[in-house]
Design an enzyme around this catalytic site. Structure first.
Site, PDB file in Angstrom:
ATOM      1  N   ASP A  45      50.676  11.208  65.709  1.00 43.36           N
ATOM      2  CA  ASP A  45      52.000  11.734  65.394  1.00 43.36           C
ATOM      3  C   ASP A  45      53.105  10.740  65.696  1.00 43.36           C
ATOM      4  OD1 ASP A  45      53.589  14.020  64.522  1.00 43.36           O
ATOM      5  OD2 ASP A  45      54.299  14.108  66.595  1.00 43.36           O
ATOM      6  N   MET A  60      59.108  19.214  64.975  1.00 40.47           N
ATOM      7  CA  MET A  60      60.226  18.801  64.124  1.00 40.47           C
ATOM      8  C   MET A  60      60.220  17.299  63.836  1.00 40.47           C
ATOM      9  SD  MET A  60      61.883  21.526  63.368  1.00 40.47           S
ATOM     10  CE  MET A  60      63.324  20.741  62.644  1.00 40.47           C
ATOM     11  N   ARG A  61      59.256  16.548  64.400  1.00 43.92           N
ATOM     12  CA  ARG A  61      59.278  15.107  64.182  1.00 43.92           C
ATOM     13  C   ARG A  61      59.102  14.773  62.699  1.00 43.92           C
ATOM     14  NH1 ARG A  61      56.020  13.346  68.056  1.00 43.92           N
ATOM     15  NH2 ARG A  61      57.728  12.710  69.400  1.00 43.92           N
ATOM     16  N   ALA A  62      58.308  15.559  61.975  1.00 48.04           N
ATOM     17  CA  ALA A  62      58.100  15.281  60.558  1.00 48.04           C
ATOM     18  C   ALA A  62      59.405  15.386  59.773  1.00 48.04           C
ATOM     19  CB  ALA A  62      57.062  16.247  59.983  1.00 48.04           C
TER      20      ALA A  62
END
Length: 676
Positions: A194, A275-277
């Site tokens: 990720d 929420m990183r995407a």
């Protein structure tokens, strides 16, 4: 290896790979690139060539930690620095070897001077060298877990911390993380996966013309590296200038509410975690617009950003193939594609790529460029040709059945205390874990045992002339802490695929159990291998590897039928272990035999199987027999086989985590009895 790298613009094809690298050059905040693909696809060549395109970096003269002269790090170990003019140097690309030590990565403190003189004598590591540059990890999926943890910490905090017995050093470490890997050799930990902003699947082109061009350029470079680079100097300069222009334009790019809605809807539709995407997609779409010379983000930028930022984030387990359903992506973008007030000018000014300026293409290549795409990405876990069916097929062979749903299994571990590669299965002496004692260091000191060191130095203080408060410590006083943690093992599956196992419901349950154990092996960082037997012989369906994806693929396509050459299966497994011990003697093995215990075919098949099993017992190899016998009448042959192996037997039902509280205890007790 030549001193002149292969030019970035001379790489043939691999459009997505080149684009992902260039977007990170434009906006390092995108978060790096993970390049997945088969060997020999220019992964490393393209990454190493990127550093020559990056703009120079301004640094404080003499600072080992690359502080920026206009905003130096106030906590820099070489500081404090006063803001002012600096010098410019080329951007660095630092390579992290898979087998690097912790000290090589984060740096090393001189513990002896720290204890005796109170001096923080610090030698910077690779994380310091990579600050404001590129940190490249080839075969990143093979990186040891403790190094992965350090990378995760530095990537999350933008700084590296070295803590040794109360002495600490901190320095800034912000870098572009680029990794390459062959999925056949194993997957990445989800936490590290990720951390890569973008991911790209690469494969060798199947177009003959393009393959010819690849060979032509490679040979030309090897024959005359400097001359080949000179022929591409013009294209390299153009791309370098375009990166600088895109960086300058980037702050002016507007990411409208409509594009943000598309990004949020896409991430929600593909059920990515966290929420990183969303953030990575937003930064990627903005970089795409800047690369195209535009100040507005278009729907095509959002689409390309999704294709680069989401495939590795939608995987739910290691057997899910990476990738996106592009039809679903288009439907989501269309549904939330009403631009409203944010709709850009329908006829925007043409950027460097022409009208519309779509950011989804890397720089055009020179006139020598071959044609065609790089070819479709490989399906996960199918990098090797599975080869012919195992011997013994024919009229009795039945088609493969799908595995039942996997479940959580109880832990199977190897008895005793090992010294293998760090992992999460069996007890072992490791560099990380709880402290169990001390010893004199062999080579460089890595983990100081402070109390033992003080005890060793204390009796000699008077003869050494100690006058002050400090402790006079010499090299002979230092003690290395011994620690106990967990190691990874080789889990070798020996699966009965004969006619006695061929009932569809039964074989489905067997495959589901093996799949569950494979998933457990993935989580515990083990190597796995697969031996199958049926008909008249045994077959190594998968040599020992770190890729559980490949093992799962072989298992799913496994046909059944024929007689039961149990002895052949055990002997084949014994040979696999013998070879693997030569390659990796520190890695201990756990043999998992999946069978009903029957043996047929040949002369005295049962006696022959017993003799083969006793080879494992004589060598002390840990083993478990998964008893697949079913029906009202049970012969107990699997239990007898377990006794010959010196291991333990467990039924399919008992293999479930909620069904067998004492399995690990049984395995260990059996191993203890065998050792005694």
């Amino acid at each position: 290896m030549t001193s002149t790298p292969f030019p970035f613009t001379a790489v043939v094809g691999q459009d997505d790979l080149r684009l992902a690298l260039l977007l990170n050059a434009v906006s390092p905040a995108v978060g790096g690139v993970l390049v997945r693909g088969e060997k020999g696809t220019a992964k490393s060549t393209a990454v190493r060539a990127l550093s020559a395109l990056l703009p120079p970096v301004a640094v404080v003269p003499g600072c080992r930690f690359s502080c920026a002269p206009d905003a130096p790090d106030p906590g820099c170990p070489d500081g404090p620095h006063e803001p002012g003019n600096g010098t410019r140097r080329p951007a660095r690309m630092v390579e992290l070897p898979v087998g690097a030590s912790e000290d090589r990565l984060v740096g090393a403190l001189d513990i002896e001077r720290a204890l005796a003189e109170g001096v923080k004598a610090f030698e910077p590591g690779l994380l310091a060298d990579a600050h404001r540059g590129i940190l490249y990890v080839d075969e990143v999926n093979l990186l040891h877990d403790h190094l992965v943890d350090l990378l995760l910490d530095a990537a999350a905090m933008g700084a590296s911390y070295v803590e040794r017995e109360g002495v600490s050093v901190r320095h800034a470490s912000k870098f572009l993380l680029v990794g390459t890997m062959n999925p056949e050799e194993g997957e990445l930990r989800p936490q590290l996966l990720d951390r890569f902003g973008l991911t790209v699947e690469v494969a060798a082109s199947r177009e003959p013309d393009q393959r010819v061009e690849v060979v032509r350029r490679r040979l030309a470079h090897d024959d005359d590296p400097a001359g080949f680079a000179a022929r591409w100097a013009g294209e390299e300069a153009e791309v370098r200038a375009r990166i600088v222009a895109a960086r300058e334009l980037l702050p002016s790019v507007v990411l409208g509410d409509a594009a943000l809605r598309q990004i949020a809807a896409t991430c929600a539709a593909f059920e990515v975690d966290g929420m990183r995407a969303d953030i990575v997609m937003a930064r990627t779409a903005t970089a795409l617009a800047a690369w195209a010379g535009r100040t507005d983000v278009l729907a095509e930028d959002v689409r390309q950003a999704a294709l680069l930022a989401l495939p590795h984030r939608r995987r739910r387990n290691p057997f899910d193939a990476p990738g996106l359903d592009e039809d679903k992506l288009d439907e989501t973008l269309d549904e939330f594609g009403d631009q409203g007030d944010d709709d850009p000018d329908p006829d925007p000014d043409p950027g460097p790529d022409g009208p519309g300026g779509g950011g989804g293409r890397p720089p055009e290549q020179g006139p020598e460029d071959g044609a065609g795409d790089a070819g479709p990405p490989p399906e996960a876990g199918t990098g090797d040709d599975p080869g012919p069916a195992p011997a013994g097929g024919g009229a009795g062979e039945r088609s493969a059945v799908r595995p039942a749903e996997p479940f959580r299994t109880k832990v199977l571990s190897v008895p005793g205390l090992g010294e293998g590669t760090a992992g999460r299965r069996s007890r072992a002496r490791t560099e990380h874990g709880r402290t169990t004692g001390d010893r004199r260091p062999r080579g460089a000191l890595t983990k100081l045992h402070l109390a033992a060191t003080v005890r060793a130095a204390a009796p000699h203080q008077r003869e050494r002339g100690r006058a002050g408060r400090g402790l006079v410590v010499r090299r002979d006083d230092l003690r290395q802490a011994t620690r106990e943690g967990r190691e990874a093992n080789l889990v070798l599956f020996v699966v009965d695929a004969s006619g006695s196992m061929a009932a569809r419901q039964r074989m489905s349950a067997v495959k589901g159990a093996v799949l569950s154990l494979l998933l457990d092996a993935y989580q515990r960082r083990d190597k796995v291998g697969l031996v199958t037997f049926r008909g008249s012989a045994a077959d190594v369906a998968l040599p020992p590897t770190s890729s559980v994806d490949a093992a799962a693929a072989r298992l799913e396509s496994l046909p059944t039928g024929g007689r039961t050459p149990l002895a052949a299966g055990l002997l084949k497994a014994h040979e696999v272990l013998r070879v693997e011990r030569l390659r990796d003697p520190a890695r201990r093995a756990l043999v998992v035999v999946v069978t009903d215990g029957r043996a047929t075919g040949g002369v005295e098949p049962v006696a022959l199987a017993g003799r083969a099993a006793r080879l494992f017992a004589a060598e002390g190899t840990a083993s478990v027999v998964v008893d697949c016998e079913s029906g009202p009448i049970r012969l107990g042959l699997a239990g007898q086989l377990a006794g010959e192996l010196g291991g333990t037997a467990v039924t399919l039902d008992e293999l479930r985590a909620d069904s067998i509280a004492g399995l690990v205890k049984d395995v260990r007790e059996t191993g203890s009895r065998r050792a005694a």
